[in-house]
Design an enzyme around this catalytic site. Structure first.
Site, PDB file in Angstrom:
ATOM      1  N   SER A  67       0.808  -1.215   0.000  1.00 15.92           N
ATOM      2  CA  SER A  67       0.000   0.000   0.000  1.00 15.92           C
ATOM      3  C   SER A  67       0.846   1.273   0.000  1.00 15.92           C
ATOM      4  O   SER A  67       1.642   1.477  -0.898  1.00 15.92           O
ATOM      5  CB  SER A  67      -0.959  -0.040   1.196  1.00 15.92           C
ATOM      6  OG  SER A  67      -1.875   1.005   1.107  1.00 15.92           O
ATOM      7  N   HIS A  68       0.706   2.075   1.043  1.00 14.08           N
ATOM      8  CA  HIS A  68       1.362   3.377   1.120  1.00 14.08           C
ATOM      9  C   HIS A  68       2.756   3.278   1.727  1.00 14.08           C
ATOM     10  O   HIS A  68       3.426   4.291   1.872  1.00 14.08           O
ATOM     11  CB  HIS A  68       0.498   4.300   1.975  1.00 14.08           C
ATOM     12  CG  HIS A  68       0.115   3.636   3.263  1.00 14.08           C
ATOM     13  ND1 HIS A  68      -0.818   2.616   3.304  1.00 14.08           N
ATOM     14  CD2 HIS A  68       0.581   3.777   4.512  1.00 14.08           C
ATOM     15  CE1 HIS A  68      -0.922   2.176   4.551  1.00 14.08           C
ATOM     16  NE2 HIS A  68      -0.090   2.859   5.304  1.00 14.08           N
ATOM     17  N   ASP A  93      -2.248   6.642  -3.369  1.00 11.66           N
ATOM     18  CA  ASP A  93      -1.116   5.962  -2.730  1.00 11.66           C
ATOM     19  C   ASP A  93      -0.504   4.874  -3.611  1.00 11.66           C
ATOM     20  O   ASP A  93      -0.867   4.736  -4.782  1.00 11.66           O
ATOM     21  CB  ASP A  93      -1.554   5.381  -1.372  1.00 11.66           C
ATOM     22  CG  ASP A  93      -2.427   4.146  -1.534  1.00 11.66           C
ATOM     23  OD1 ASP A  93      -3.160   4.077  -2.522  1.00 11.66           O
ATOM     24  OD2 ASP A  93      -2.370   3.257  -0.668  1.00 11.66           O
ATOM     25  N   ASP A 152      -0.792   1.659  -4.067  1.00 12.01           N
ATOM     26  CA  ASP A 152      -1.625   0.715  -4.811  1.00 12.01           C
ATOM     27  C   ASP A 152      -2.948   1.302  -5.270  1.00 12.01           C
ATOM     28  O   ASP A 152      -3.816   0.579  -5.765  1.00 12.01           O
ATOM     29  CB  ASP A 152      -1.868  -0.546  -3.975  1.00 12.01           C
ATOM     30  CG  ASP A 152      -2.625  -0.242  -2.692  1.00 12.01           C
ATOM     31  OD1 ASP A 152      -2.455   0.859  -2.158  1.00 12.01           O
ATOM     32  OD2 ASP A 152      -3.393  -1.105  -2.229  1.00 12.01           O
ATOM     33  N   ASP A 201      -5.549   2.747  -3.711  1.00  6.69           N
ATOM     34  CA  ASP A 201      -6.841   2.691  -3.027  1.00  6.69           C
ATOM     35  C   ASP A 201      -7.092   3.904  -2.138  1.00  6.69           C
ATOM     36  O   ASP A 201      -8.236   4.179  -1.777  1.00  6.69           O
ATOM     37  CB  ASP A 201      -7.024   1.373  -2.258  1.00  6.69           C
ATOM     38  CG  ASP A 201      -5.934   1.112  -1.244  1.00  6.69           C
ATOM     39  OD1 ASP A 201      -4.986   1.925  -1.172  1.00  6.69           O
ATOM     40  OD2 ASP A 201      -6.023   0.100  -0.531  1.00  6.69           O
ATOM     41  N   ARG A 202      -6.039   4.638  -1.788  1.00  4.88           N
ATOM     42  CA  ARG A 202      -6.242   5.826  -0.946  1.00  4.88           C
ATOM     43  C   ARG A 202      -6.314   7.091  -1.797  1.00  4.88           C
ATOM     44  O   ARG A 202      -5.816   7.117  -2.922  1.00  4.88           O
ATOM     45  CB  ARG A 202      -5.087   5.991   0.039  1.00  4.88           C
ATOM     46  CG  ARG A 202      -5.012   4.891   1.052  1.00  4.88           C
ATOM     47  CD  ARG A 202      -3.942   5.193   2.075  1.00  4.88           C
ATOM     48  NE  ARG A 202      -3.981   4.173   3.126  1.00  4.88           N
ATOM     49  CZ  ARG A 202      -3.438   4.308   4.328  1.00  4.88           C
ATOM     50  NH1 ARG A 202      -2.805   5.412   4.637  1.00  4.88           N
ATOM     51  NH2 ARG A 202      -3.536   3.341   5.217  1.00  4.88           N
ATOM     52  N   LYS A 245     -11.336   0.149  -1.107  1.00  4.27           N
ATOM     53  CA  LYS A 245     -11.412   1.587  -1.256  1.00  4.27           C
ATOM     54  C   LYS A 245     -10.803   1.946  -2.610  1.00  4.27           C
ATOM     55  O   LYS A 245     -10.049   1.164  -3.177  1.00  4.27           O
ATOM     56  CB  LYS A 245     -10.718   2.293  -0.109  1.00  4.27           C
ATOM     57  CG  LYS A 245      -9.313   1.849   0.165  1.00  4.27           C
ATOM     58  CD  LYS A 245      -8.908   2.266   1.570  1.00  4.27           C
ATOM     59  CE  LYS A 245      -7.553   1.714   1.930  1.00  4.27           C
ATOM     60  NZ  LYS A 245      -7.490   1.260   3.319  1.00  4.27           N
TER      61      LYS A 245
END
Ligand code: G1P
Ligand code: ZN
Length: 543
Positions: free
Chosen positions: A113-114, A277, A279, A281-282, A376
């Site tokens: 992710s982030h 981010d 990947d 999703d944010r 998300k």
């Protein structure tokens, strides 16, 4: 094709958290580590024989190597087909969509992710089920049990699959389809937001900066914002995914998306700014000189979603994670729709979305989404904002001012104390837990406690229970503090302190959040003994 059964020894304590398994890249690269975890995942989901899996990641270091290993293991384990994003790329929401669209049996998403990427940074692997969402706890528990018992894994000897060429290939008996990572996702977006309206907004001179943070949304944003919606070239910055995210920290918040923040607070700032981010999703939303907290963004989207074609009939309900501010609750109440409070982590939204109880959901950590996928979705949130901006012809700051005037403003901040010794972090939470029975009605500093508890959740759909989801202290007068330990850190423990203060007085809606929150901050920090126990006098990150 030669299938090998390789003897191995269990890997200790590899418990997938709310977002799969995250570790230092070097750990994933240790001999047999990735293989062990992938085989444990396959075993934990009841095998992959005859199944179709979606596979892709955020392009970070080790992404392509890991994909080749997973493909060889899927073939050796009898999978019928793997659908892989070209170049090994798939944003998390696009992977969720592909699983649903292709009616796959699940998918493996490679991402931390982030978290930063690179040989010295982080890597991760997550399994999503047939609904496109993160695996429920029963499945992650089964995977965890297998990591402790595993004795061998299956892999086949074969040449690397050509990930660059779109089309059909085979790996032994298994079909491999390489797909364009963007096109199906873009087509889905066209069914939700009004591309003509947004296109007209850009044609009218509306300016935007989208910071892809050298991560996976670059190709998506170039294609959708610039090519399809006609935003000028250069609207997307840092738009080429790089294995170490340009040595950055691909977390869209004011601390890490500094380049975007500087642009948005400059005299010649564009009308609208956004970031996503690692990947995809944010999301972070920022107007000209106006940062929007994720909690406020969820409230704003809830208030105006009906302006987009995908939500024209209104929302079934909304959900937010417990630490997310209660701004959306106030909007939901005025709309007369249900509002659910879930533990942190996207998987808790899945059942509510599947059951049709909610349409929109979100978290304070910059995650917003809807029932179009089961993750998300950063770019979706940005497009919905654009649709609302196009329909209302108002600025971001005007929209926020209207929202606060109508519902009050929930001033909000999150303080993160990172890489804390795990025992000390637990001592902070244990200490607070032991004080809970004495807190109701007590005065802490100048604030009177209305309610204090440790959050637990019973899923309204499957009745599963999740305990120990954070300490919450609610004060008379609209303040609230939440303490919880992160489930996604890769080093020691991270203590998160979430602060909120509701303000309804119309002449107090444009204050400095840190000033407004100072009272509740000082009161609960004292109560927690955090400084004395951990030796930390200031947080590492404030968002
Ligand atoms: C963090 C966020 C949480 C989010 C998760 C995965 O988890 O706080 O909202 O769902 O990352 O992106 P935490 O580290 O707090 O457990
Ligand atoms: Zn992410």
């Amino acid at each position: 094709m030669l299938t090998q059964t390789v003897q191995t020894t269990p890997i200790a304590g590899q418990k997938p958290g709310t977002s799969g398994l995250r570790k230092k890249t070097a750990v994933f690269q240790e001999p047999n580590f990735l293989e062990n975890y992938v085989q444990s995942t396959f075993d934990g989901i009841g095998g992959v024989t005859g199944k179709t899996l979606v596979l892709g990641g955020d392009g970070r270091f080790f992404n392509d190597t890991a994909i080749q290993i997973i493909l060889r293991m899927a073939a050796a384990n009898g999978a019928a087909k793997c659908i892989v994003g070209q170049g090994g790329l798939l944003s998390t929401p696009a992977a969720s969509h592909l699983i649903r669209l292709k009616q796959a049996d699940g998918g493996l998403i490679l991402s931390a992710s982030h978290n930063p990427g690179g040989p010295d940074a982080d890597f991760g692997l997550k399994y999503n089920g047939p609904n496109g969402g993160p695996a429920p706890e029963a499945v992650t528990d089964a995977i965890f049990e297998r990591t402790k018992a595993i004795k061998h894994y299956k892999i086949c000897a074969a040449d690397d699959v050509d990930l660059a060429t779109i089309g059909h290939q085979t790996l032994g008996e298994m079909a491999v389809e390489i797909v364009d990572p963007v096109s199906d996702y873009a087509a889905l977006m066209q069914t939700i937001v009004d591309f003509d309206k947004i296109g007209a907004l850009f044609a009218g001179g509306f300016t935007m900066c989208f910071d892809a943070m050298h991560a996976v949304t670059g190709p998506y944003a170039h294609a959708i914002l610039e090519d399809m919606l006609g935003a000028p070239k250069g609207t997307v910055i840092n738009g080429t995914p790089s294995p170490d995210f340009g040595k950055g920290h691909p977390d869209p918040n004011p601390t890490w998306a500094k380049m975007l923040m500087n642009k948005m607070y400059a005299p010649d700032a564009p009308d609208f700014g956004a970031a996503s981010d690692g990947d995809g999703d944010r999301n972070m939303i920022v107007g000209r000189g106006a940062y929007v907290t994720p909690s406020d963004s969820l409230a704003l989207l809830t208030a105006h979603a009906h302006l987009a074609p995908g939500y024209r009939d209104g929302l079934a309900g909304v959900a937010r994670s417990m630490p997310t501010s209660r701004a959306v609750d106030r909007v939901a109440e005025s709309l007369g729709i249900g509002c659910f409070e879930t533990p942190t982590g996207w998987k808790f939204f899945g059942n509510l979305l599947d059951a049709g109880k909610v349409t929109l959901c979100g978290e304070e950590s910059a995650g917003t989404g809807s029932d179009h996928v089961r993750e998300k979705d950063g770019l979706w949130a940005v497009l919905l904002w654009l649709n609302i901006l196009a329909e209302t012809q108002k600025s971001v700051s005007a929209l926020m001012a209207d929202l606060w005037a109508a519902h009050g403003r929930c001033y909000y901040a999150r303080f993160d104390y990172e890489a804390v010794d795990s025992e000390k972090a637990n001592a902070v939470i244990d200490g607070l837990r032991s004080k809970l029975p004495m807190l109701a009605g007590a005065m802490i500093g100048e604030q009177q406690v209305q309610m204090a508890d440790e959050f637990s959740y019973v899923d309204p759909v499957d009745r599963s229970r999740s305990d120990g989801q954070g300490i919450r202290i609610v004060f008379e007068g609209g303040a609230r503090a939440v303490f919880r330990l992160s489930g996604t850190g890769t080093q020691g423990a991270t203590i998160r302190l979430y602060l909120e203060q509701l303000e309804t007085r119309h002449d107090r809606l444009s204050e400095d959040p840190q000033k407004v929150l100072a009272n509740v901050h000082d009161a609960v920090l004292g109560l927690s003994d955090l400084a004395a126990i951990t030796g930390r006098t200031a947080p590492d990150v404030i968002t």
